[in-house]
Each structure stands twice: as C-alpha cells, then as structure tokens.
Design a protein around this motif. Structure first.
Motif, mmCIF file in Angstrom:
data_model
loop_
_atom_site.group_PDB
_atom_site.id
_atom_site.type_symbol
_atom_site.label_atom_id
_atom_site.label_comp_id
_atom_site.label_asym_id
_atom_site.label_seq_id
_atom_site.Cartn_x
_atom_site.Cartn_y
_atom_site.Cartn_z
ATOM 1 N N LEU A 349 -25.585 -49.720 -12.611
ATOM 2 C CA LEU A 349 -24.597 -50.390 -11.759
ATOM 3 C C LEU A 349 -23.177 -50.094 -12.232
ATOM 4 O O LEU A 349 -22.275 -49.849 -11.416
ATOM 5 N N SER A 350 -22.960 -50.091 -13.538
ATOM 6 C CA SER A 350 -21.617 -49.825 -14.078
ATOM 7 C C SER A 350 -21.163 -48.408 -13.743
ATOM 8 O O SER A 350 -20.015 -48.182 -13.330
ATOM 9 N N SER A 352 -22.250 -46.504 -11.315
ATOM 10 C CA SER A 352 -22.040 -46.378 -9.863
ATOM 11 C C SER A 352 -20.705 -46.968 -9.463
ATOM 12 O O SER A 352 -19.954 -46.385 -8.654
ATOM 13 N N ILE A 353 -20.397 -48.126 -10.009
ATOM 14 C CA ILE A 353 -19.115 -48.755 -9.660
ATOM 15 C C ILE A 353 -17.946 -47.902 -10.132
ATOM 16 O O ILE A 353 -16.942 -47.723 -9.417
ATOM 17 N N SER A 354 -18.058 -47.339 -11.342
ATOM 18 C CA SER A 354 -16.971 -46.478 -11.863
ATOM 19 C C SER A 354 -16.773 -45.253 -10.979
ATOM 20 O O SER A 354 -15.629 -44.860 -10.669
ATOM 21 N N ILE A 356 -17.501 -44.929 -7.819
ATOM 22 C CA ILE A 356 -16.897 -45.339 -6.539
ATOM 23 C C ILE A 356 -15.411 -45.585 -6.713
ATOM 24 O O ILE A 356 -14.585 -45.209 -5.863
ATOM 25 N N ILE A 357 -15.043 -46.214 -7.844
ATOM 26 C CA ILE A 357 -13.629 -46.499 -8.075
ATOM 27 C C ILE A 357 -12.824 -45.194 -8.190
ATOM 28 O O ILE A 357 -11.738 -45.043 -7.601
#
Length: 401
Positions: A349-350, A352-354, A356-357
């Motif tokens: 999750l971390s 993936s979020i990075s 996307i950011i």
C-alpha cells in the motif's frame, strides 16, 4: 385430600429363629420387637425390650445388632446400638424387614463376644388403588443447591378430575408437610418446587405423591431422595481464553454463583479446533478437574480454538450429580502465512501510494509549463548559427512553430 398416611396392617410376623448352632446361646434374644408407622412417609419406628434377666450380666456390655431392608433388596443395612428404639427409612411401596440379636461381651464371657438368636419382624402398608394409577416418570433436580424441582406425569389409569399432592418429610420436621408451590398443566398438578431445604442436605428426604379422584383409589408413590445426588449447578462464569508465549491456549473461569459449594464442584473441559475455511471440528474432552484453570497445547496450530466448560458435584460431596449447562468461548489465532500477509499489505500500500503521488506531481508540472509557454531551439525557428552557438528562444503561449 388426606396426606400420604395410609392405613397399615398391625405389627405381624414376629418370631424367633432357632439357632443353627449345636450348642444353645448363652444370652437370650431381645423381646417384643415391633414396627410402627408415625406417618413420616417411610421413616418407621422400631423398638424392643431387652432380654430377660439381662441385669445379671452386670460385668458385661450389652448391645444389639440391628439389620433392616425393604423386600427385594439383596443386602441388609446394619446398625450396632445400645438403644431400645430406632427410626429408620423404608420404601413403603414394599414390605419392611428387620432382624435383631443381642450381643454380650465382657468379663462374664471372658471377653468373647456372645450373640443370641435372631428375632424378626415385618411391616407392610395395605395395598391401595391399581398399580397403574401411580404417577409416572417422577424426576427431581436440586437446582444450584437452592431449590428442588420435581415433576411427574399422571398414571395410566388416571380418572378425569384427578388431584395430586406432594408431601415431604426429613429429620427436623415434626410432621410431614405438603408442597406449597405446584406446577400445573391443564389444571392438574404435575410438579412441585420446594425451597429452603438446606437442613435436608446429606440426609433422607422422604417424598410421597398421592392422588385423589371421585370414588376412585389411586396408588401413592413413595421415594427417598438425597439432595446432594440430585444437585445441578449453574454454568461456570467468566470464561477467558488467551495465548501464551509458547502458543499454548490458557483457559480460566470462575465457579458458578448460588449455594453450590466451590469445593464440591468438578469441571469438564472440551475443545474444538478448526482451520480457516474448514468445517468446525468435533468437541473433544481434554480434562475433568476441580481446578478452575487449564493450559491446552495446540499441536496442530489451528486457526480457531473454541473451549467449553461445564460443572457438576464431585465424588467427594456426592455419589452422582447432574452436569450444568456449557459456558463457551472461542479464540482466533493468526497463522504464520496470515502474519506475513499482514506485513506485506502495508508495504504494498505504501509503495502504491508513493507511485501515485509521484505520477500526480509529474502531471501537475507538465500542466504548469504548458500554461506559461515553452522553449524551442534556434534550429527549430530556422536560424543559422554559422558556426556560432545560438541560444534557445522563448515562444509565448499561442504561437506555433
């Protein structure tokens, strides 16, 4: 309805059995052995007189060996006494049998015990009503050592309009008492609840269920109860499960409330283990104990472990007893694969979020540059440098190349 005291036959069948020994006894048997019914639902009074001339044996101790049983019993119950009267319990649905002999021992017998011939007596109530008119399926439970609940069903030959009554007596009551709280079905008494029986614990509780109907005699039921053998405690309380560092299941609970003595209880512990996605396993007994804690090894490392506990009176306080209801609890344990998955999920999750950011930031920069114009080289604009370096030129927004 009259209480359960039936007309009785007079004392009968009193005789002396001739000695089987070839030599005559040196002491005479007791005299005038008789049995009487004081109306206590099975507790009969037995009394006798000492043998004649017993006062001549002043250098010896005189006592009596008293034996009794209800007809059909294989064994005799035995009492040694120096008294001349006893009160003992019988099943009044059968004949009562007693036998008695004199025992003499001391200086007058050179310390050798000498016994007399036996004397016998029997007692029987007069039959009343058809046997099939007696109530059926009589059953009692002593709930939480607080109240006794007895139930029954009408006899097979029960006429319409029958009325049943339960009477009881135990040592300490002056007379037999009638139930004060009946359980009814369709207007007929089919049960009784008795409270405040603590004084009757660990002694005979005589019960009679009698019935009456218009112009019909019904057969009464007589029985003797022992409350400690009928006790049923409440379910154990505060069942707690936890997991030790060694992956063992720790189980603890508290004794039930009520009057049940904690030292009189034993517990049965059962466990059922299952893996995730599988059907629940069958319950298996792991312990029967008096302690209120247990450690259970988890050999198969199951995903879910369920434990249930129930209690009953132990062998130190009763010959038998009724089990309580179950107290149940379950404990879910994360498996190794689940723990690895729980670790990977936050990492994925971390990342993936990075990602996307970063993509969002890149798109924002492109949009900002497009809104302010863009740089192009001189060659794109058609300029010739002739060997000299040409600087890029700024093209305002809206101008094409």
């Amino acid at each position: 309805m009259a209480p359960c005291r039936l007309p009785v036959l007079p004392v009968a069948l009193l005789w002396v059995l001739a000695s089987s020994s070839s030599s005559p006894s040196t002491v005479a048997p007791p005299r005038d052995l008789q049995i009487t019914d004081p109306g206590l639902l099975g507790s009969l009074d037995v009394e006798w007189r000492p043998p004649p001339h017993i006062q001549t044996f002043n250098e010896c101790t005189v006592k009596y060996k008293f034996e009794y049983r209800s007809t059909g019993d294989r064994d005799w119950k035995v009492i040694f006494t120096r008294k001349l009267k006893l009160r003992v319990g019988f099943d009044l649905s059968r004949s009562a049998e007693v036998r008695l002999q004199t025992l003499l021992q001391g200086r007058c017998t050179d310390d050798v015990e000498v016994h007399s011939d036996w004397v016998y007596a029997t007692f029987q109530t007069s039959p009343q009503g058809n046997l099939e008119s007696e109530v059926q399926n009589f059953h009692c439970i002593y709930h939480d050592w607080e109240y006794l609940k007895c139930t029954w069903q009408p006899g097979l030959l029960t006429p319409h309009g029958v009325h049943y009554g339960l009477y009881y007596w135990y040592q300490g009551l002056e007379q037999a008492l009638q139930c004060g709280h009946y359980i009814q079905e369709q207007g007929i008494n089919v049960g009784c609840v008795l409270q405040n029986l603590s004084q009757a614990e660990y002694q005979d509780l005589n019960i009679c269920v009698n019935g009456s109907a218009a112009a019909t005699l019904l057969r009464p039921l007589y029985t003797t109860l022992h409350l400690h053998n009928l006790a049923q405690p409440s379910a154990p309380e505060q069942l707690v499960l936890s997991l030790s560092a060694a992956q063992e299941l720790l189980v603890a609970w508290s004794p039930p409330g009520g009057r049940a003595p904690p030292h009189c209880l034993e517990y049965e512990v059962q466990v059922a283990e299952e893996d995730a996605g599988e059907a629940a396993a069958a319950w298996a007994i792991v312990s029967t104990q008096m302690e209120t804690a247990l450690t259970i090894s988890r050999a198969n490392q199951s995903h879910v472990s369920c434990v249930r506990v129930r209690g009953r009176t132990n062998i130190f306080c009763a010959d038998q007893g009724f089990w309580s209801e179950w107290t149940q609890a379950c404990f879910s344990v994360s498996r190794k694969e689940d723990k690895q998955l729980f670790i990977l999920i936050p990492v994925i999750l971390s990342l993936s979020i990075s990602l996307i950011i970063f993509m969002l930031i890149g798109q924002c920069k492109k949009r900002r540059e497009k809104s302010r114009g863009h740089w192009v080289s001189a060659s794109v604009l058609g300029c010739r440098g002739h060997g000299k370096q040409v600087q890029p030129r700024w093209v305002p927004p809206g101008f094409g190349i």
